[in-house]
Each structure stands twice: as C-alpha cells, then as structure tokens.
Write a protein that holds these residues in place. Structure first.
Motif, PDB file in Angstrom:
ATOM      1  N   GLU A 189       0.675  -1.183  -0.324  1.00 43.18           N
ATOM      2  CA  GLU A 189      -0.234   0.221  -0.152  1.00 43.18           C
ATOM      3  C   GLU A 189       0.899   1.416   0.256  1.00 43.18           C
ATOM      4  OE1 GLU A 189      -3.989   2.038   2.706  1.00 43.18           O
ATOM      5  OE2 GLU A 189      -2.894  -0.031   2.911  1.00 43.18           O
ATOM      6  N   TYR A 204       4.155   1.482  -1.011  1.00 44.08           N
ATOM      7  CA  TYR A 204       4.667   2.156  -2.722  1.00 44.08           C
ATOM      8  C   TYR A 204       3.931   2.177  -3.254  1.00 44.08           C
ATOM      9  CZ  TYR A 204       9.220   0.837  -0.544  1.00 44.08           C
ATOM     10  OH  TYR A 204      10.812   0.617  -0.202  1.00 44.08           O
ATOM     11  N   GLU A 205       3.507   1.529  -3.550  1.00 46.11           N
ATOM     12  CA  GLU A 205       1.432   1.849  -4.989  1.00 46.11           C
ATOM     13  C   GLU A 205       0.958   3.169  -4.514  1.00 46.11           C
ATOM     14  OE1 GLU A 205       0.662  -2.994  -5.216  1.00 46.11           O
ATOM     15  OE2 GLU A 205      -1.224  -1.396  -3.865  1.00 46.11           O
ATOM     16  N   THR A 206       0.539   3.943  -3.220  1.00 47.69           N
ATOM     17  CA  THR A 206      -0.165   4.880  -2.832  1.00 47.69           C
ATOM     18  C   THR A 206       0.824   6.314  -3.638  1.00 47.69           C
ATOM     19  OG1 THR A 206      -1.515   4.260  -1.205  1.00 47.69           O
ATOM     20  CG2 THR A 206      -0.927   6.375  -1.267  1.00 47.69           C
ATOM     21  N   ASP A 241       3.212   5.513  -7.185  1.00 47.57           N
ATOM     22  CA  ASP A 241       2.757   5.206  -7.776  1.00 47.57           C
ATOM     23  C   ASP A 241       2.942   3.804  -8.349  1.00 47.57           C
ATOM     24  OD1 ASP A 241       0.487   7.047  -7.366  1.00 47.57           O
ATOM     25  OD2 ASP A 241       2.343   8.026  -9.199  1.00 47.57           O
ATOM     26  N   TYR A 242       4.005   3.151  -7.266  1.00 48.14           N
ATOM     27  CA  TYR A 242       3.857   1.786  -8.067  1.00 48.14           C
ATOM     28  C   TYR A 242       3.086   0.635  -8.572  1.00 48.14           C
ATOM     29  CZ  TYR A 242       9.024   2.364  -7.558  1.00 48.14           C
ATOM     30  OH  TYR A 242      10.655   2.933  -7.548  1.00 48.14           O
ATOM     31  N   GLU A 243       3.048  -0.523  -9.412  1.00 49.43           N
ATOM     32  CA  GLU A 243       2.182  -1.583  -9.525  1.00 49.43           C
ATOM     33  C   GLU A 243       3.148  -2.850  -9.192  1.00 49.43           C
ATOM     34  OE1 GLU A 243       0.802  -0.925 -13.434  1.00 49.43           O
ATOM     35  OE2 GLU A 243       2.760  -1.570 -14.235  1.00 49.43           O
ATOM     36  N   GLU A 244       2.581  -3.802  -9.421  1.00 47.65           N
ATOM     37  CA  GLU A 244       2.498  -4.629  -8.733  1.00 47.65           C
ATOM     38  C   GLU A 244       2.925  -5.813 -10.455  1.00 47.65           C
ATOM     39  OE1 GLU A 244       1.000  -9.352  -7.029  1.00 47.65           O
ATOM     40  OE2 GLU A 244       0.625  -7.332  -5.503  1.00 47.65           O
ATOM     41  N   LYS A 245       4.412  -5.788 -10.610  1.00 51.39           N
ATOM     42  CA  LYS A 245       4.684  -6.760 -11.957  1.00 51.39           C
ATOM     43  C   LYS A 245       4.268  -8.020 -11.579  1.00 51.39           C
ATOM     44  CE  LYS A 245       5.717  -3.089 -13.542  1.00 51.39           C
ATOM     45  NZ  LYS A 245       5.443  -1.744 -14.653  1.00 51.39           N
ATOM     46  N   LEU A 268       7.624  -4.947  -7.729  1.00 46.61           N
ATOM     47  CA  LEU A 268       7.071  -3.871  -8.109  1.00 46.61           C
ATOM     48  C   LEU A 268       7.926  -2.377  -8.703  1.00 46.61           C
ATOM     49  CD1 LEU A 268       5.990  -2.816  -4.023  1.00 46.61           C
ATOM     50  CD2 LEU A 268       4.481  -3.796  -6.167  1.00 46.61           C
ATOM     51  N   GLU A 302       4.579   2.192 -13.306  1.00 50.10           N
ATOM     52  CA  GLU A 302       3.881   1.341 -14.914  1.00 50.10           C
ATOM     53  C   GLU A 302       4.561   1.661 -16.462  1.00 50.10           C
ATOM     54  OE1 GLU A 302      -0.825   2.261 -17.343  1.00 50.10           O
ATOM     55  OE2 GLU A 302       0.240   3.376 -15.396  1.00 50.10           O
TER      56      GLU A 302
END
Length: 263
Positions: free
Chosen positions: A20, A22-24, A27-31, A44, A47
């Motif tokens: 949460e 790193y994504e928040t 702006d990372y996404e799970e690869k 991660l 995008e």
C-alpha cells in the motif's frame, strides 16, 4: 554476461502495508508475485518503467516481523524530474509520509523518506527514467579499492561517476553501455575505518546473466565467492557475495515468459 541490474530485494514485516505504501506514494504497480512455502515475493515498479529499469522486490517471510535494517546496506534512490524535488517531497508530506530529511536539509539537491520498515529512500532529480523509478542502490564498503575491483573485474562494470567529500567518497558503477534509465550501484566508503552490520531487512542485488551456468563458471574463474551455486538452486538462479558480504543474485531473464519468476 548481460550485467543489467534487474532488481533490489527488501524484506518487509507486513506485506500489505508495504504494498500500500509503495503503490500509494510512489505510484508503483505489482508486476508479478510468487507464493512460496512460508514466504511471498512481489515485484513492483512504475507502470511505464524502462525495459531495463530495475524492479523493487519485496519479500515477506511468515512469522518474521522483527527485522533489523543494519547499516551495511544504505538506501534505494528514486527519480523525479529536474526542478520537481521540493514539490515531490511536499506531496509525500501532504499524503502522510513522515518527514525525515527534507530538500532544504540536503542542500536542495536530494531528500530522504523512509518506508514502513525503515528502509531509507532517497529522492534524486534526473531527466531520464520514469518518475519514481529506481536510480541507484547504495551499499557501504570497508575498502574502496577492493570494492571497485570487485565490480570491474567480476561483473565488467564501469566507474561512471564519483563524489569526494571530507569524510567519505561515493562511487557509482554500471555495466558498460548501460542505458541511462538503468539502475546503478553506489559504493559508499567512509574514511574512518568503521565496520558494518548487514542486518536482515535488506536482501540482495540481482544481476542479469546471459547463460547462468557459463556466467557462474566465469565468475568463479574470476575468484568470486562460491556462495549458492546454480545446482543448489535447481539451476534457476545463483548467488555470490562481494568482499563485504552483500549478496548478489544471478538470474536469466526471459522477457517472453509468462512469469517474471524462474519457478
């Protein structure tokens, strides 16, 4: 040997909290993700990261929620465009990230925050690479000559830049002909002769190879440490160590594979 730095691994106490964060905030996404027996690994990254940009690997081991960051590993660094350092840092503050080392305290050149496990994250200004993409990973070394020799002889890296201060030096290393968007290794040498504790919250750096078995044999010929050979890892990957005990994974990466993992 390919030599591209593929990822850097951090261990985390609470995977959901870390994801949460790193994504928040970045702006990372799970690869990709791998669920193992008692552990989970998640890759991660931004995008729109470069094809040779490094990923962040978060590893969570079940029942392992008391991690020691140590000081042998230093930090990861992420990029923002030139001129946007202060705005980027302020946005993180507005989003609830704890104030650690703001741009003003760092001479307006960079800044630092920490993730939920206390891993330090430097924010640097670069005109290449996706926003928040990994720029470098800093490790602390006890002998600069030995460390520079390790990366140039074992992995054929080039010394791309350095910073000499009154009490320390920073050396940046990359593969020859590396794209500007690729991650580099920052070697930090303090002149006071201190030694370091690795801890267990930092994991490893991963270097891509063209042929795992052949490149492993070449590393042994160059007197790299025989730490975890390919056979002991079902010929999926291998590990060596540098002169200070930092672990370095060797991995063949198949861009056309359905999974980022060799399992």
């Amino acid at each position: 040997m390919d030599g591209t730095l593929d990822h850097v691994m951090l261990r985390v106490a609470d995977l959901n909290d870390s994801l949460e964060w790193y994504e928040t905030h970045l702006d990372y996404e799970e690869k990709d993700r791998h669920e193992g027996d008692g552990f989970t690994i998640v890759y991660l990254g931004p995008e729109d990261m470069h094809e040779d940009g490094a990923m962040l690997e978060l590893t969570h081991n079940e029942g392992d929620d008391d991690l020691d960051v140590g000081d042998g590993w230093g930090h990861i660094a992420v990029r923002v465009p030139e001129g946007e350092l202060e705005d980027a840092y302020q946005q993180l503050m507005d989003d609830g990230v704890e104030d650690y080392r703001d741009p003003e305290s760092c001479g307006g050149r960079y800044a630092f925050v920490k993730d939920p496990d206390g891993h330090e994250i430097e924010i640097v200004q670069r005109d290449q690479g996706a926003r928040w993409s990994l720029d470098h990973t800093m490790i602390r070394i006890e002998d600069a000559d030995e460390a520079l020799g390790f990366w140039t002889r074992k992995f054929e890296y080039e010394h791309t830049s350095r910073w000499e201060a009154d009490s320390f030096s920073n050396y940046f290393m990359k593969p020859a002909d590396a794209a500007p968007e690729e991650m580099s290794v920052e070697l930090t040498y303090n002149y006071d002769g201190r030694s370091y504790d690795m801890g267990d919250a930092w994991g490893h750096l991963c270097v891509r190879v063209d042929d795992l078995e052949e490149d492993w044999d070449q590393l042994l010929t160059r007197e790299a440490a025989d730490y975890r050979d390919p056979e002991s890892n079902d010929n999926m990957y291998a590990f060596t160590e540098d002169q200070d005990g930092h672990e370095i994974e060797l991995l063949e990466r198949d861009p056309s594979a359905d999974s980022l993992f060799p399992f």
